[in-house]
Design a protein around this motif. Sequence first.
Motif, short mmCIF file in Angstrom:
data_model
loop_
_atom_site.label_atom_id
_atom_site.label_comp_id
_atom_site.label_asym_id
_atom_site.label_seq_id
_atom_site.Cartn_x
_atom_site.Cartn_y
_atom_site.Cartn_z
N VAL A 78 -90.42 38.77 -44.94
CA VAL A 78 -89.82 39.15 -43.66
C VAL A 78 -88.32 38.88 -43.68
CG1 VAL A 78 -89.72 38.58 -41.18
CG2 VAL A 78 -91.94 38.88 -42.32
N VAL A 79 -87.92 37.73 -44.20
CA VAL A 79 -86.50 37.40 -44.31
C VAL A 79 -85.78 38.40 -45.20
CG1 VAL A 79 -84.84 35.63 -45.02
CG2 VAL A 79 -86.94 34.96 -43.81
N ASP A 80 -86.43 38.80 -46.29
CA ASP A 80 -85.85 39.79 -47.19
C ASP A 80 -85.65 41.14 -46.49
OD1 ASP A 80 -85.04 40.79 -49.89
OD2 ASP A 80 -86.84 42.00 -49.61
N VAL A 81 -86.65 41.57 -45.73
CA VAL A 81 -86.52 42.83 -44.99
C VAL A 81 -85.39 42.72 -43.97
CG1 VAL A 81 -87.66 44.40 -43.35
CG2 VAL A 81 -88.92 43.54 -45.35
N GLY A 109 -82.46 39.66 -25.73
CA GLY A 109 -81.46 39.94 -26.76
C GLY A 109 -80.84 38.67 -27.31
N GLU A 110 -80.58 37.70 -26.44
CA GLU A 110 -80.06 36.41 -26.91
C GLU A 110 -81.05 35.74 -27.86
OE1 GLU A 110 -79.06 33.73 -23.72
OE2 GLU A 110 -78.02 35.32 -22.62
N LEU A 111 -82.33 35.79 -27.50
CA LEU A 111 -83.36 35.17 -28.34
C LEU A 111 -83.50 35.89 -29.67
CD1 LEU A 111 -85.85 34.47 -25.44
CD2 LEU A 111 -84.72 32.72 -26.83
N ILE A 112 -83.36 37.21 -29.66
CA ILE A 112 -83.38 37.96 -30.92
C ILE A 112 -82.23 37.49 -31.81
CG2 ILE A 112 -82.93 40.24 -31.94
CD1 ILE A 112 -84.61 41.44 -29.66
N ARG A 113 -81.03 37.38 -31.22
CA ARG A 113 -79.87 36.97 -32.01
C ARG A 113 -80.00 35.53 -32.50
NH1 ARG A 113 -77.86 40.20 -28.12
NH2 ARG A 113 -77.20 38.52 -26.74
N LEU A 114 -80.60 34.66 -31.70
CA LEU A 114 -80.83 33.28 -32.12
C LEU A 114 -81.74 33.24 -33.34
CD1 LEU A 114 -80.39 30.25 -31.41
CD2 LEU A 114 -82.42 30.43 -29.96
N LEU A 115 -82.83 34.01 -33.30
CA LEU A 115 -83.76 34.05 -34.43
C LEU A 115 -83.13 34.75 -35.63
CD1 LEU A 115 -86.48 33.50 -35.71
CD2 LEU A 115 -87.39 35.52 -34.49
N ASP A 116 -82.39 35.81 -35.39
CA ASP A 116 -81.70 36.52 -36.46
C ASP A 116 -80.77 35.55 -37.20
OD1 ASP A 116 -80.92 38.97 -37.87
OD2 ASP A 116 -79.06 38.85 -36.74
N HIS A 117 -80.00 34.81 -36.45
CA HIS A 117 -79.07 33.85 -37.06
C HIS A 117 -79.82 32.77 -37.85
CE1 HIS A 117 -75.46 31.46 -37.57
NE2 HIS A 117 -76.13 30.42 -37.12
N ALA A 118 -80.91 32.27 -37.28
CA ALA A 118 -81.69 31.23 -37.95
C ALA A 118 -82.26 31.73 -39.28
CB ALA A 118 -82.82 30.75 -37.04
N LEU A 119 -82.74 32.97 -39.29
CA LEU A 119 -83.35 33.50 -40.51
C LEU A 119 -82.34 33.88 -41.57
CD1 LEU A 119 -86.24 35.62 -38.99
CD2 LEU A 119 -86.40 33.42 -40.14
N ARG A 120 -81.16 34.28 -41.14
CA ARG A 120 -80.13 34.64 -42.10
C ARG A 120 -79.41 33.41 -42.62
NH1 ARG A 120 -78.99 40.40 -41.74
NH2 ARG A 120 -79.99 41.23 -39.89
N GLY A 121 -79.50 32.31 -41.83
CA GLY A 121 -78.98 30.99 -42.15
C GLY A 121 -77.80 30.95 -43.01
#
Length: 177
Positions: A147-150, A165-177
């Motif tokens: 999932v992180v790779d995708v 949208g804020e929560l999406i960006r929070l998770l996006d940032h966490a996964l891209r770390g």
Amino acid sequence: MTAEPGTVELTTQDLRAVAAFAAACAEPVLGLFEAGRPDDSRPREAIEAAWAFARGGERGRLLRDTAWASLKAAGATDDAAAGQAARAAMAAGGAAYLHPLAKATQVKHILGAAAHAARAAELAAEDDRTRGAEHIARAAATASPEVVDVLARYPAAPDGGGRVGELIRLLDHALRG
């Protein structure tokens, strides 16, 4: 195989991984919807369809139909938390339709179920944002390397979208770390 400019290479296995992640994120809040509407199975059916695809099933009409039905179920409730739980299920059913377009908006197909589930948890706890942050942290911890790779193939999540949208960006940032 190299993707064409403006596109992202996606395999069926990539889509299955994303669908499994989305279903796993939506499931924990399903009870928020079912508590008030125990006879309405539409969100549960969307999550079940996402799991069936993730486990090797067909990417076809059942996924689309159950996702749309779950969205209609969200609109049929006056309970905001229940509505977000149904939207999480809708996003799980729709996750298999991640498009190979290199656009930030596609990130919603990957992370939308987790964000709607987190928002449902917040609303169920009188808009306690720590609940949403806990759900996002759990989703980040359980995201598979696939999932992180995708996700990494796409631009960062777009601005806008309110609290979800804020929560999406929070998770996006966490996964891209």
